[in-house]
Design a protein around this motif. Structure first.
Motif, PDB file in Angstrom:
ATOM      1  N   THR A 162      28.788  65.483  44.701  1.00  0.00           N
ATOM      2  CA  THR A 162      29.047  66.874  44.514  1.00  0.00           C
ATOM      3  C   THR A 162      30.857  67.048  44.298  1.00  0.00           C
ATOM      4  O   THR A 162      31.185  68.022  43.954  1.00  0.00           O
ATOM      5  CB  THR A 162      28.730  67.827  45.276  1.00  0.00           C
ATOM      6  N   GLU A 166      25.856  72.710  43.055  1.00  0.00           N
ATOM      7  CA  GLU A 166      26.473  73.628  41.865  1.00  0.00           C
ATOM      8  C   GLU A 166      27.977  73.553  41.658  1.00  0.00           C
ATOM      9  O   GLU A 166      28.673  74.213  40.808  1.00  0.00           O
ATOM     10  CB  GLU A 166      26.166  75.170  42.109  1.00  0.00           C
ATOM     11  N   SER A 224      30.949  72.111  38.269  1.00  0.00           N
ATOM     12  CA  SER A 224      31.254  73.243  37.388  1.00  0.00           C
ATOM     13  C   SER A 224      31.388  72.921  36.035  1.00  0.00           C
ATOM     14  O   SER A 224      31.423  73.787  35.009  1.00  0.00           O
ATOM     15  CB  SER A 224      32.189  74.081  37.792  1.00  0.00           C
ATOM     16  N   SER A 277      20.602  77.961  43.360  1.00  0.00           N
ATOM     17  CA  SER A 277      22.103  77.775  43.083  1.00  0.00           C
ATOM     18  C   SER A 277      22.454  77.216  41.669  1.00  0.00           C
ATOM     19  O   SER A 277      23.502  77.068  41.379  1.00  0.00           O
ATOM     20  CB  SER A 277      22.680  76.930  44.280  1.00  0.00           C
ATOM     21  N   PHE A 278      21.400  76.515  41.069  1.00  0.00           N
ATOM     22  CA  PHE A 278      21.758  75.843  39.800  1.00  0.00           C
ATOM     23  C   PHE A 278      22.155  76.788  38.820  1.00  0.00           C
ATOM     24  O   PHE A 278      23.061  76.357  37.903  1.00  0.00           O
ATOM     25  CB  PHE A 278      20.453  75.469  39.115  1.00  0.00           C
ATOM     26  N   SER A 314      24.887  78.343  38.987  1.00  0.00           N
ATOM     27  CA  SER A 314      26.232  78.484  39.225  1.00  0.00           C
ATOM     28  C   SER A 314      26.716  77.242  38.287  1.00  0.00           C
ATOM     29  O   SER A 314      27.959  77.299  38.048  1.00  0.00           O
ATOM     30  CB  SER A 314      26.775  78.062  40.407  1.00  0.00           C
ATOM     31  N   LEU A 315      25.953  76.304  37.445  1.00  0.00           N
ATOM     32  CA  LEU A 315      26.161  75.495  36.676  1.00  0.00           C
ATOM     33  C   LEU A 315      26.356  76.054  35.098  1.00  0.00           C
ATOM     34  O   LEU A 315      25.948  76.025  34.148  1.00  0.00           O
ATOM     35  CB  LEU A 315      25.284  74.398  36.547  1.00  0.00           C
TER      36      LEU A 315
END
Length: 618
Positions: A164, A187, A190, A208-209, A211-212
């Motif tokens: 990440t 996520e 970015s 939270s995906f 936020s991609l």
């Protein structure tokens, strides 16, 4: 200096030469030298497995399969040619090397990567697909410039959280591994635009995906997902979502608000209901075949203004609504293997290039009409529409608007349906007046079937800028003229029931061809040129004398979905054909091969391909 002393201290008659020979066998010195100049190193398919190099790499544990130490240290250590006191020209000074930015080590037998990965901080591309990796080193976090990481076709069971940290990553390819979950903080990637997690063991997708926010393509196919999070709609730029082959029973209604979505794949799930898509104005392809959908209503169709492909095969639909005419952009409609007993006549008003109806208990349309193909079915449905007929201005009577010489040509079809139809005339030549009748009208379809043509009319080339559908079936063609090969917008070509035994190389210029029907001709092999038309989705070549095909070339045809080889002379089916996993319909009945047996053929395409794959020699 300590490294140079070590070299000098070795036996010049044995140790040094043995080291060069082992090193060169694994990583050629010329490649390393070139990589220092270009910043790119490709070691794909070099059978790299043993990292141990005698006398050089004592860090690597014997028996453990990973990359030779010299690769990681390519920009750190003094190169071997410098140790040999060679003279360097101004352009070959080893200290003026370029940092390695692209490393390809795919298709080897590597079992691990060491933390020496951190010695290549300039990498923007790291391709390790098709190895035997079970994990990634935590040092991967230090590759902060990485933009593309391909670790597909390995044995990863878990991803390190350090992944990440790769904030510049745009493409991440993790398909065909053994992942069961996604690490926390995912996520944070970015800038990710393309993410492939297909063919793993995922059971959930983190909320939270959402936020991609840069993601354009997301592939989640062939996992064990039972649901999708509603938050997935937060991916405002997502264009391509693939959830084929999961366990989805419902789709969150929020999915319908994804305004950028263009391609949606939901095949082979457990869906019973189809959501409506009020905000998906750009949706071009919707694939929901092989589910349990029972109803297709007007509400499902009214917002699909841009839809080109609608795949509803292998469901439980009992009817098609009249509102199907709302889909004016629709080109391909697959309704095969449902429970549909009748079709709305309004379906004939669509400008379909492909319509699949096989496997339905249709009672209102004869089987012989269905067997003639899409255009004949549409023509039949149009003939059943109950209306007042064409207006006086559209009639084909002899008026000031219609020259006497055009009276045999269906001008109404030209003007309103964009079809140049001169079929079932039993003529040996298409009269010039047929082409003259086109005038300034736009023509998308040509139907010269059921005649006695021995060659394709040369004037067909006049339509090369507009025609997409050509039907030359039931003629006496023994060759294909170059004029046909110039129709670069051609997507559908029907050459059934002719005398063809080959196709010209020039057909490679048909860069949009999707469907070709070569049934009932005289082919003895699958024409070589077909392998070179990557857009092909459907090849129908039943009832010929085909005795062989090339499965390796066929595997490169990534868009091929339907292959009909019924009633040919295939004595054996090559097991490698099982690798053509994109095939959805493979028909092999009526050939003289002994295996697969009929019991396997009856189970359908997926079972046939699996049977063949199991018999590929290892």
């Amino acid at each position: 200096m300590s490294r140079l002393k070590g070299v000098a201290g070795r036996d010049p008659r044995a140790g040094f030469r043995a080291e060069r020979r082992d090193w060169g066998a694994s990583v050629p010195q010329g490649l390393l030298k070139a990589a220092r100049k270009s910043g790119q190193l490709n070691l794909s398919g070099r059978n790299l497995s043993e990292g141990k190099i005698q006398g050089y790499d004592p860090i690597v544990r014997p028996g453990r399969k990973h990359l030779p130490h010299c690769v990681w240290r390519i920009n750190v250590d003094i190169p071997e040619e410098a140790n040999q006191n060679l003279s360097f020209s101004a352009t070959e000074r080893w200290w003026e090397q370029t940092d390695l930015t692209k490393l390809i080590i795919s298709n080897n037998k590597l079992q691990s990567l060491t933390d020496d990965l951190r010695l290549l901080p300039a990498l923007t591309v790291l391709d390790i697909h098709d190895n035997q990796l079970t994990s990634l080193p935590s040092a991967i976090r230090e590759l902060e410039n990485l933009q593309k990481l391909n670790v597909s076709h390995n044995k990863l069971k878990i991803l390190p959280e350090e992944i990440t940290n790769l904030r510049n990553l745009k493409g991440l390819y993790l398909q065909h591994n053994e992942l069961t979950c996604i690490p926390r903080g995912f996520e944070q990637l970015s800038n990710l635009e393309d993410l492939d997690l297909s063919n793993n063991r995922l059971t959930t997708v983190p909320a939270s995906f959402a936020s991609l926010s840069s993601l354009l393509q997301l592939n989640l196919s062939s996992n064990q997902l039972k649901s999708l999070p509603a938050e997935i709609s937060g991916m405002k730029r997502l264009k391509h979502l693939d959830c084929n082959s999961n366990l989805l029973e419902t789709i969150p209604s929020e999915l319908a608000s994804m305004e950028s979505l263009e391609l949606l794949y939901l095949r082979r799930n457990k869906l019973r209901f189809l959501p409506e898509f009020p905000s998906c104005k750009l949706l071009k392809e919707l694939h929901v075949g092989e589910n349990q959908i029972e109803v297709l209503g007007a509400g499902h169709l009214k917002h699909l203004n841009s839809i080109l492909v609608l795949d509803l095969r292998d469901n439980k639909l009992k009817s098609v609504p009249d509102e199907i005419t709302l889909l004016q952009s629709l080109e391909r409609l697959d309704l095969s293997n449902n429970d549909i007993s009748s079709l709305p006549c309004s379906l004939g008003e669509l400008h379909l290039k492909f319509l699949a109806l096989e496997g339905n208990p249709l009672r209102t349309i004869r089987r012989e009409i269905i067997n003639k193909g899409t255009q004949e079915v549409l023509k039949y449905l149009r003939s059943k529409i109950k209306d007042d007929g064409p207006s006086q201005s559209d009639s084909v009577t002899e008026t000031a608007m219609t020259l006497p010489s055009e009276s045999r040509v269906n001008v109404h079809a030209i003007i309103t349906l964009k079809i140049l139809d001169y079929s079932d005339k039993q003529t040996t030549l298409i009269p010039d007046e047929v082409f003259d009748a086109v005038k300034s009208n736009i023509i998308t379809s040509v139907n010269f079937s059921k005649n006695q043509l021995c060659e394709i009319p040369k004037r067909i080339v006049e339509l090369k800028e507009m025609v997409s559908d050509v039907n030359l079936s039931f003629n006496k063609l023994s060759f294909i003229s170059l004029e046909l090969c110039m129709l670069q917008k051609l997507t559908f070509l029907d050459l059934r029931n002719n005398f063809l035994n080959s196709l010209p190389e020039e057909m490679v210029s048909l860069i949009r061809l999707q469907t070709i029907n070569l049934s009932f001709n005289r082919f003895k092999i699958l024409p070589e040129i077909l392998y070179r038309i990557p857009t092909l989705e459907t090849i129908l070549i039943s009832n010929n004398q085909v005795g062989s095909l090339d499965p390796q070339k066929m595997k490169t045809m990534e868009n091929l979905i339907t292959l009909d080889l019924q009633n040919n002379d295939l004595l054996q089916i090559p097991p490698e054909l099982g690798n053509c996993v994109n095939l959805r319909t493979l028909l092999l009945d009526g050939n003289p091969f002994r295996v697969p047996r009929a019991a396997i053929l009856m189970k359908g395409t997926a079972a046939i391909l699996e049977y063949l794959r199991d018999r590929i020699p290892t």
